[in-house]
Design a protein around this motif. Structure first.
Motif, PDB file in Angstrom:
ATOM      1  N   ALA A   1      25.543  62.885  35.674  1.00 33.61           N
ATOM      2  CA  ALA A   1      25.429  61.896  36.754  1.00 33.61           C
ATOM      3  C   ALA A   1      25.908  60.524  36.293  1.00 33.61           C
ATOM      4  CB  ALA A   1      23.990  61.819  37.233  1.00 33.61           C
ATOM      5  N   GLU A   2      25.972  60.316  34.982  1.00 32.09           N
ATOM      6  CA  GLU A   2      26.393  59.029  34.433  1.00 32.09           C
ATOM      7  C   GLU A   2      27.905  58.941  34.245  1.00 32.09           C
ATOM      8  OE1 GLU A   2      24.266  58.517  30.824  1.00 32.09           O
ATOM      9  OE2 GLU A   2      22.288  58.391  31.789  1.00 32.09           O
ATOM     10  N   PHE A   3      28.597  60.029  34.565  1.00 32.25           N
ATOM     11  CA  PHE A   3      30.049  60.041  34.400  1.00 32.25           C
ATOM     12  C   PHE A   3      30.704  59.912  35.766  1.00 32.25           C
ATOM     13  CE2 PHE A   3      34.194  62.200  33.853  1.00 32.25           C
ATOM     14  CZ  PHE A   3      34.682  61.464  32.793  1.00 32.25           C
ATOM     15  N   PRO A   4      31.210  58.730  36.098  1.00 31.79           N
ATOM     16  CA  PRO A   4      31.803  58.531  37.436  1.00 31.79           C
ATOM     17  C   PRO A   4      33.103  59.317  37.580  1.00 31.79           C
ATOM     18  CG  PRO A   4      32.212  56.615  36.066  1.00 31.79           C
ATOM     19  CD  PRO A   4      31.282  57.505  35.279  1.00 31.79           C
ATOM     20  N   GLN A   5      33.308  59.881  38.735  1.00 35.96           N
ATOM     21  CA  GLN A   5      34.525  60.625  39.024  1.00 35.96           C
ATOM     22  C   GLN A   5      35.363  59.870  40.058  1.00 35.96           C
ATOM     23  OE1 GLN A   5      34.083  64.827  39.842  1.00 35.96           O
ATOM     24  NE2 GLN A   5      32.117  64.896  38.783  1.00 35.96           N
ATOM     25  N   LEU A   6      36.611  59.665  39.728  1.00 38.33           N
ATOM     26  CA  LEU A   6      37.543  59.010  40.637  1.00 38.33           C
ATOM     27  C   LEU A   6      38.597  60.024  41.041  1.00 38.33           C
ATOM     28  CD1 LEU A   6      38.073  55.601  38.769  1.00 38.33           C
ATOM     29  CD2 LEU A   6      36.419  56.136  40.567  1.00 38.33           C
ATOM     30  N   HIS A   7      38.731  60.246  42.327  1.00 32.70           N
ATOM     31  CA  HIS A   7      39.692  61.225  42.824  1.00 32.70           C
ATOM     32  C   HIS A   7      40.913  60.482  43.377  1.00 32.70           C
ATOM     33  CE1 HIS A   7      36.874  64.600  42.461  1.00 32.70           C
ATOM     34  NE2 HIS A   7      35.949  63.732  42.836  1.00 32.70           N
TER      35      HIS A   7
ATOM     36  N   THR B   1      34.491  69.060  28.283  1.00 25.49           N
ATOM     37  CA  THR B   1      34.661  68.266  29.502  1.00 25.49           C
ATOM     38  C   THR B   1      33.683  68.682  30.592  1.00 25.49           C
ATOM     39  OG1 THR B   1      36.371  69.805  30.240  1.00 25.49           O
ATOM     40  CG2 THR B   1      37.097  67.851  29.048  1.00 25.49           C
ATOM     41  N   SER B   2      33.211  69.951  30.554  1.00 23.85           N
ATOM     42  CA  SER B   2      32.274  70.411  31.578  1.00 23.85           C
ATOM     43  C   SER B   2      30.981  69.611  31.535  1.00 23.85           C
ATOM     44  CB  SER B   2      31.976  71.900  31.384  1.00 23.85           C
ATOM     45  OG  SER B   2      31.444  72.145  30.093  1.00 23.85           O
ATOM     46  N   VAL B   3      30.596  69.145  30.330  1.00 22.33           N
ATOM     47  CA  VAL B   3      29.384  68.325  30.201  1.00 22.33           C
ATOM     48  C   VAL B   3      29.585  66.992  30.903  1.00 22.33           C
ATOM     49  CG1 VAL B   3      27.842  67.156  28.576  1.00 22.33           C
ATOM     50  CG2 VAL B   3      28.762  69.427  28.024  1.00 22.33           C
ATOM     51  N   LEU B   4      30.784  66.421  30.731  1.00 26.47           N
ATOM     52  CA  LEU B   4      31.072  65.153  31.400  1.00 26.47           C
ATOM     53  C   LEU B   4      31.065  65.313  32.913  1.00 26.47           C
ATOM     54  CD1 LEU B   4      33.978  63.752  29.176  1.00 26.47           C
ATOM     55  CD2 LEU B   4      31.610  62.989  29.223  1.00 26.47           C
ATOM     56  N   TRP B   5      31.711  66.386  33.397  1.00 23.45           N
ATOM     57  CA  TRP B   5      31.795  66.590  34.839  1.00 23.45           C
ATOM     58  C   TRP B   5      30.416  66.732  35.466  1.00 23.45           C
ATOM     59  CZ3 TRP B   5      35.985  65.150  36.997  1.00 23.45           C
ATOM     60  CH2 TRP B   5      37.225  65.396  36.426  1.00 23.45           C
ATOM     61  N   SER B   6      29.483  67.339  34.752  1.00 20.51           N
ATOM     62  CA  SER B   6      28.156  67.598  35.319  1.00 20.51           C
ATOM     63  C   SER B   6      27.197  66.433  35.141  1.00 20.51           C
ATOM     64  CB  SER B   6      27.549  68.861  34.681  1.00 20.51           C
ATOM     65  OG  SER B   6      27.417  68.690  33.279  1.00 20.51           O
TER      66      SER B   6
ATOM     67  N   GLU C   1      37.406  70.357  35.902  1.00 18.92           N
ATOM     68  CA  GLU C   1      36.070  70.906  35.680  1.00 18.92           C
ATOM     69  C   GLU C   1      36.100  72.220  34.904  1.00 18.92           C
ATOM     70  OE1 GLU C   1      33.418  70.746  39.046  1.00 18.92           O
ATOM     71  OE2 GLU C   1      34.655  69.262  40.040  1.00 18.92           O
ATOM     72  N   GLY C   2      36.863  72.241  33.826  1.00 24.49           N
ATOM     73  CA  GLY C   2      36.887  73.400  32.951  1.00 24.49           C
ATOM     74  C   GLY C   2      37.820  74.509  33.365  1.00 24.49           C
ATOM     75  N   ALA C   3      38.446  74.374  34.534  1.00 23.20           N
ATOM     76  CA  ALA C   3      39.403  75.379  35.006  1.00 23.20           C
ATOM     77  C   ALA C   3      40.791  74.745  35.049  1.00 23.20           C
ATOM     78  CB  ALA C   3      39.005  75.895  36.381  1.00 23.20           C
ATOM     79  N   TYR C   4      41.809  75.596  34.980  1.00 25.59           N
ATOM     80  CA  TYR C   4      43.185  75.111  34.930  1.00 25.59           C
ATOM     81  C   TYR C   4      43.970  75.639  36.126  1.00 25.59           C
ATOM     82  CZ  TYR C   4      42.150  73.640  30.185  1.00 25.59           C
ATOM     83  OH  TYR C   4      41.598  73.019  29.097  1.00 25.59           O
ATOM     84  N   GLU C   5      44.836  74.790  36.644  1.00 20.27           N
ATOM     85  CA  GLU C   5      45.659  75.160  37.793  1.00 20.27           C
ATOM     86  C   GLU C   5      46.935  74.341  37.783  1.00 20.27           C
ATOM     87  OE1 GLU C   5      43.753  72.208  41.170  1.00 20.27           O
ATOM     88  OE2 GLU C   5      42.825  74.167  40.858  1.00 20.27           O
TER      89      GLU C   5
END
Length: 229
Positions: A9-15, A2-7, A181-185
């Motif tokens: 630019a072609e992977f849109p992030q919706l918060h 998933t870290s590759v996706l997060w980094s 982004e690769g971390a868990y909480e």
């Protein structure tokens, strides 16, 4: 990865933002319809929801549709939400895990539910300790989570395959942890604090070590924990 996706630019992030009060009420109306509530029961339950809406811990536990559904279930089943935070969180977690187990989302819950809950407590304590020491904002990397699971479960009757299965369930967003982004909480900070407190209370010893009173005194000496406790 998933870290590759997060980094990318072609992977849109919706918060997604927390539900507003208006959206909570809209969700409530749909939930009440799906639950088949009578008009009288709907009005009564909505009144109870509105009476709790300004309580901070209720707002934190009603920030997403899933969380709000659990709170509505508690309101409908018990009539009123528990006034003590600890009791509310305990009821919330039990209801959440009951839903996951009943819907067969996670077989591990029916097999080793107690261990699953204990793992959440242990990880929350490790996360909270990192926050308290200033080395983390409340999240742990996936590789760290995996190592902690192996270490914690080493002395448990379950085998190491269980640790891998449990981590896989975290990745699938079935348990109480979320991946960012690769971390868990923990999705809700107050739930992390609740689980950490349960761990500290459950592992306190009465012989030759730090008991509950000793731990409470140590926590109260720290500004953050003084506020939490």
């Amino acid at each position: 990865e998933t870290s590759v996706l997060w980094s990318s630019a072609e992977f849109p992030q919706l918060h997604l933002l927390p539900l507003t009060q208006g959206l909570r009420l809209q969700y409530f109306q749909r939930w009440a319809t799906a639950a088949g509530l009578t008009e009288s029961a709907r009005e009564t339950l909505q009144g109870k929801l509105l009476s709790h809406q300004h309580e901070l811990h209720v707002q934190e536990l009603a920030s997403t549709p899933m969380q709000l559904a659990i709170l509505l279930h508690l309101l409908q089943r018990k009539g009123l939400l528990p006034q003590q935070r600890t009791e509310l969180y305990r009821e919330y977690i039990q209801t959440f895990l009951d839903r996951e187990e009943r819907n067969d989302k996670e077989p591990l819950l029916s097999e080793e539910r107690t261990v699953v809950e204990q793992v959440h407590q242990f990880l929350a304590w490790r996360m909270q300790a990192a926050v308290d020491s200033g080395t983390s904002s409340g999240s742990l990397a996936g590789t760290v989570i995996q190592q902690l699971l192996r270490e914690y479960l080493m002395d448990q009757p379950v085998d190491l395959e269980f640790a891998e299965s449990l981590f896989a369930s975290f990745q699938a967003r079935v348990m109480c942890l979320v991946e960012r982004e690769g971390a868990y909480e923990f999705d809700v900070q107050s739930l992390r604090e609740y689980f950490a407190a349960v761990y500290l209370a459950a592992t306190a010893t009465t012989r030759g070590g730090a008991g509950k009173d000793d731990r409470l005194v140590a926590l109260l000496a720290r500004p953050y924990w003084n506020n939490v406790t």
